[in-house]
Design a protein around this motif. Structure first.
Motif, short mmCIF file in Angstrom:
data_model
loop_
_atom_site.label_atom_id
_atom_site.label_comp_id
_atom_site.label_asym_id
_atom_site.label_seq_id
_atom_site.Cartn_x
_atom_site.Cartn_y
_atom_site.Cartn_z
N GLY A 1 0.79 -1.23 0.00
CA GLY A 1 0.00 0.00 0.00
C GLY A 1 0.82 1.27 0.00
N GLN A 2 2.14 1.15 0.08
CA GLN A 2 3.01 2.34 0.03
C GLN A 2 3.64 2.42 -1.36
N LEU A 3 3.43 3.55 -2.01
CA LEU A 3 3.93 3.69 -3.38
C LEU A 3 5.39 4.13 -3.34
N LEU A 4 6.24 3.34 -4.00
CA LEU A 4 7.68 3.58 -4.03
C LEU A 4 8.16 3.46 -5.47
N PHE A 5 9.37 3.93 -5.70
CA PHE A 5 10.03 3.57 -6.95
C PHE A 5 11.53 3.44 -6.69
N ALA A 6 12.15 2.68 -7.56
CA ALA A 6 13.58 2.44 -7.42
C ALA A 6 14.26 2.71 -8.75
N VAL A 7 15.49 3.20 -8.67
CA VAL A 7 16.33 3.43 -9.85
C VAL A 7 17.59 2.60 -9.68
N VAL B 1 21.43 0.97 -6.13
CA VAL B 1 19.97 1.10 -6.20
C VAL B 1 19.56 2.26 -5.29
N TYR B 2 18.63 3.08 -5.79
CA TYR B 2 18.10 4.22 -5.03
C TYR B 2 16.60 4.02 -4.93
N VAL B 3 16.08 4.18 -3.71
CA VAL B 3 14.65 3.94 -3.50
C VAL B 3 14.03 5.20 -2.88
N TYR B 4 12.92 5.63 -3.45
CA TYR B 4 12.20 6.82 -2.97
C TYR B 4 10.71 6.53 -2.88
N ARG B 5 10.03 7.32 -2.08
CA ARG B 5 8.57 7.29 -2.10
C ARG B 5 8.11 7.96 -3.39
N ASN B 6 7.06 7.40 -3.97
CA ASN B 6 6.54 7.92 -5.24
C ASN B 6 5.60 9.07 -4.96
N SER B 7 6.19 10.19 -4.55
CA SER B 7 5.41 11.36 -4.20
C SER B 7 6.24 12.60 -4.52
N CYS B 8 5.76 13.41 -5.46
CA CYS B 8 6.50 14.62 -5.82
C CYS B 8 6.37 15.65 -4.70
N PRO B 9 7.47 16.27 -4.28
CA PRO B 9 7.37 17.29 -3.21
C PRO B 9 6.53 18.50 -3.60
N HIS B 10 6.29 18.68 -4.89
CA HIS B 10 5.49 19.84 -5.31
C HIS B 10 4.03 19.69 -4.89
N GLN C 1 13.88 21.26 -2.89
CA GLN C 1 13.28 20.24 -2.03
C GLN C 1 13.75 18.86 -2.50
N SER C 2 13.42 17.84 -1.72
CA SER C 2 13.92 16.51 -2.03
C SER C 2 12.81 15.47 -1.99
N LEU C 3 13.00 14.44 -2.78
CA LEU C 3 12.17 13.24 -2.66
C LEU C 3 12.47 12.59 -1.32
N GLN C 4 11.51 11.80 -0.82
CA GLN C 4 11.72 11.09 0.45
C GLN C 4 12.43 9.77 0.17
N ALA C 5 13.67 9.70 0.59
CA ALA C 5 14.45 8.47 0.40
C ALA C 5 13.95 7.38 1.34
N VAL C 6 14.03 6.16 0.88
CA VAL C 6 13.65 5.00 1.69
C VAL C 6 14.92 4.21 2.02
N ASP C 7 15.16 4.00 3.31
CA ASP C 7 16.33 3.21 3.72
C ASP C 7 16.24 1.81 3.11
N HIS C 8 17.35 1.36 2.59
CA HIS C 8 17.33 0.04 1.94
C HIS C 8 18.73 -0.53 1.90
N GLU C 9 18.83 -1.80 1.59
CA GLU C 9 20.13 -2.40 1.35
C GLU C 9 19.98 -3.52 0.33
N VAL C 10 21.09 -3.83 -0.34
CA VAL C 10 21.10 -4.92 -1.31
C VAL C 10 21.95 -6.04 -0.73
N ARG C 11 21.31 -7.20 -0.57
CA ARG C 11 21.99 -8.38 -0.05
C ARG C 11 21.75 -9.55 -0.99
N ASP C 12 22.80 -10.19 -1.43
CA ASP C 12 22.65 -11.34 -2.32
C ASP C 12 21.74 -11.01 -3.50
N GLN C 13 21.94 -9.82 -4.04
CA GLN C 13 21.18 -9.39 -5.23
C GLN C 13 19.70 -9.10 -4.96
#
Ligand code: FES
Length: 106
Positions: free
Chosen positions: A22-28, A34-43, A87-99
């Protein structure tokens, strides 16, 4: 930490959107980074993509909001152009383990 996806589910130098419990996110993804943010424009607090999984500008170098064209750096989510400049997008803490990508969300 909960699993978001396998890193190969995101094409290199591309982006992907997620509905994570239920939480909208996106990753690049850029190679192994890998960068993960909430899918919400600060505007206006609305979703950024113009098509499913399309969060980047045509060069694939910046995140672009589809509504008014704000541009954000991929690595920090900082808006460098547009109505929410500075302003900034809201970053989501994350890590990459074993791909696998894990996010610090419930
Ligand atoms: S809603 Fe994103 S730039 Fe206006």
């Amino acid at each position: 930490m909960k699993k978001l996806c396998h890193i190969d589910e995101i094409d290199n130098h591309n982006s992907k959107g997620f509905d994570f419990h239920g939480q909208l996110l996106f990753a690049v993804r850029q190679q192994d980074n890998v960068y993960v943010y909430r899918n919400s424009c600060p505007h206006l607090g609305i979703q950024l993509e113009w098509l499913p999984d399309r969060f980047l500008d045509v060069e694939g170098e910046l995140i672009q909001c589809s509504t008014h064209g704000a541009l954000f750096t991929i690595d920090e989510g900082l808006c460098i152009s547009g109505p929410c400049s500075g302003q900034s997008l809201q970053a989501v803490d994350h890590e990459v383990r074993d791909q696998e990508i894990y996010v610090a969300l419930d």
